[in-house]
Every structure is written in C-alpha cells, then in structure tokens.
Design an enzyme around this catalytic site. Structure first.
Site, PDB file in Angstrom:
ATOM      1  N   ARG A 195       0.844  -1.189   0.000  1.00 20.99           N
ATOM      2  CA  ARG A 195       0.000   0.000   0.000  1.00 20.99           C
ATOM      3  C   ARG A 195       0.879   1.239   0.000  1.00 20.99           C
ATOM      4  NH1 ARG A 195      -5.325   0.604   1.264  1.00 20.99           N
ATOM      5  NH2 ARG A 195      -5.998   2.729   1.677  1.00 20.99           N
ATOM      6  N   GLY A 242      -9.579   2.597  21.624  1.00 19.70           N
ATOM      7  CA  GLY A 242      -8.390   1.765  21.618  1.00 19.70           C
ATOM      8  C   GLY A 242      -8.216   1.051  20.294  1.00 19.70           C
ATOM      9  N   GLU A 302      -0.564  -1.178   8.946  1.00 15.93           N
ATOM     10  CA  GLU A 302       0.193   0.071   8.950  1.00 15.93           C
ATOM     11  C   GLU A 302      -0.681   1.284   9.278  1.00 15.93           C
ATOM     12  OE1 GLU A 302       3.374   2.594   6.206  1.00 15.93           O
ATOM     13  OE2 GLU A 302       2.988   0.480   5.801  1.00 15.93           O
TER      14      GLU A 302
END
Length: 301
Positions: free
Chosen positions: A56, A75, A96
């Site tokens: 990506r 969270g 990521e």
C-alpha cells in the site's frame, strides 16, 4: 469487562517475557515460543520498524486522523501483525494504518500478533493480507498480485488458493497494469471504475486508450457506453462519441460542480435530464471516507 482486563494483563506478561534476554525467541522451536507466537502482545511502538514490503502506497491523511480519533476513544480493536527480527526488535507485517494512527495520538504501545518469518514469507504475508482489505483500489490490488508473481514466484493458480479468488478474477486485475499510467492514476483517484478500465484494456495502443479515457471524463460515459465506444473503435478504427451519449450540462451546474468537488474532496458526478431534474453522485472509497463525507454533510446543515 473482566475478560478484557485479563487479556490486557496477559499481553503485559508476554511483553515482559519478550524483554528477558534469556528468552530471545528466534524460531518456533525455542523455549516459550508457544506462549508468544500467535498471541496478542502489547509491544512498544518504538520497537517496531516499517515494512519495506508494504504494497500500500497511499495513506489518506484525513482518514488517518479519523482512525486516530477512533483509537483515542476505543483503543486499537484489531491487533497489528509483526515479525520478530532479533531481540526486542520487530517489523510490521500488516496494520500500517493502525500503526500510523496510534503514533499520531502519541500511544506508546500497541496490541500485536507476533510471527516468525523470513523476508520472503513476510512479503507474501503482507501482500496476501493486504489484498484481502476492502479499501484497496484496483491498481493497488493488481500491483500486489504482480509482486506475488515477480518476487514470490507464485503462479496464478497458487495465488488463487492463497487469496481465495478465482483465477479469472486475478487475471482481470493483472490486465489493468497494461493501461496507460495516466489511466491507472485516474482509476486510483476514482475518476473511472475498474469496469471502465477493463473495457479500455481491449485496445492495445495506449494513445487510443488515452483518447477514450478523455472521452469518458468529458462525456461522463458509463461502463456500457465505454464498451460501445471500444467496439466501435475496433470496427472503424475511429474514436467518436455518438450524440446520444453527449449530455450538455446547464451553465449553473457547470459552475457549481467545481465547488462541490473541492468541498467533498472527490470528483462529483452530476446528471441532468431533459426536464431539468438531476442527480448528484458523491463517490467514497472506504468506510473512513464515507464517514468523512457524512461529517461534511452534517457540518453544512
């Protein structure tokens, strides 16, 4: 709530185990490896390096900020996946966006699954896991398939098994890479769909491809219209849009489209019928992008 507390405590316990030099786990056969590999561990973000194999390349800043806001409130719901490089050092395999968003809000740790893999296995895991994502554009998926062929030496049959897609589906994505780079960029930016690209690819000459691409944008041609245009070219060797496809937009619409597009951050499609009634279409590329547009609409009330 008790289950969540127990899970977090377990993660902290495993984190302590990983910081013990006498328990430097390098393979699945090492002592205590079964306690770490495949379990959720709270890892310090500073110990994790980025994955050079990440397929990506585009990370929308606005959607990252939205994800960061969600993580700040709820969270990190889905753990990232990392591979162990050496003692107290890890490399990101997948997740990521969650990793970047967590760093944006200053988190020190993040829940992670730990795997042990060599470079080739890491690349394959990153590519296969990313292909499964819903928010990748067609060109990103095609490039991931191509890397599996070039760098992992997978056949289309093997890829079909790995990603759970038909071989014909994989072949259709790979063919998109034969499009002119400008058209590929247009597809990534949402100006045309994968259906448009699949129609255009039936013409080998990239100059003609670009000519048709411009006609699509200029006349807002549908996929079916584009297929008709391609068949027409293959028969006559000429690219001309039939009059019935040409829709002249009223001046007030032409003047307003740019403002709409700039406000929503996408190319807005407007269609107007002969009786003056029309329809505005706002595209979105992911759940985060949809929520971003929703907020813009709510803000305008």
């Amino acid at each position: 709530m008790a289950k969540a507390t127990k899970k977090q405590a377990l993660g902290r316990g495993l984190s302590a185990l990983l910081k013990d030099p006498s328990n430097d786990i390098q393979s699945a056969k090492d002592k205590n490896a079964d306690k770490v590999i495949g379990n959720i561990v709270e890892l310090e973000l500073s110990l994790i390096e980025m994955n050079p194999f990440q397929p990506r390349t585009n990370f929308n800043e606005e959607s990252l900020r939205e994800l960061a806001s969600s993580i700040s409130e709820l969270g990190v719901i889905q753990p990232i996946t990392v591979r162990k490089l050496q003692f107290n050092k890890y490399q990101l395999v997948s997740g990521e966006r969650r990793f970047r968003a967590s760093k944006l809000i200053g988190l020190e740790t993040i829940p992670a699954y730990i795997r042990i893999a060599n470079d080739q296995e890491s690349l394959e895991m990153a590519l296969v896991e990313n292909i499964q994502r819903q928010d990748l554009d067609p060109i990103e998926i095609a490039l991931s398939y191509q890397r599996l062929i070039d760098e992992i030496n997978l056949t289309q049959e093997q890829m079909s098994e790995r990603v759970g897609k038909k071989r014909s589906t994989i072949a259709n994505y790979l063919r998109l890479l034969k499009l002119d780079p400008i058209i590929q960029t247009g597809m990534r930016d949402g100006f045309i769909s994968m259906g448009h690209g699949r129609a255009i690819i039936n013409i080998e000459d990239q100059t003609i491809q670009l000519d048709i691409y411009e006609k699509i944008l200029e006349n807002k041609l549908s996929v079916r219209d584009t297929e008709h245009l391609v068949r027409q070219y293959n028969t006559t060797q000429k690219v001309s849009v039939p009059t019935k496809f040409k829709e002249e937009l009223p001046k007030f619409v032409k003047k307003g489209i740019k403002d709409f597009s700039e406000y929503f951050g996408h190319k807005i499609d407007v269609k107007v019928s002969s009786n003056g009634k029309g329809k505005i279409t706002i595209p979105f590329h992911s759940e985060e992008d949809f929520n971003r547009i929703k907020k813009l609409v709510q803000r305008a009330k």
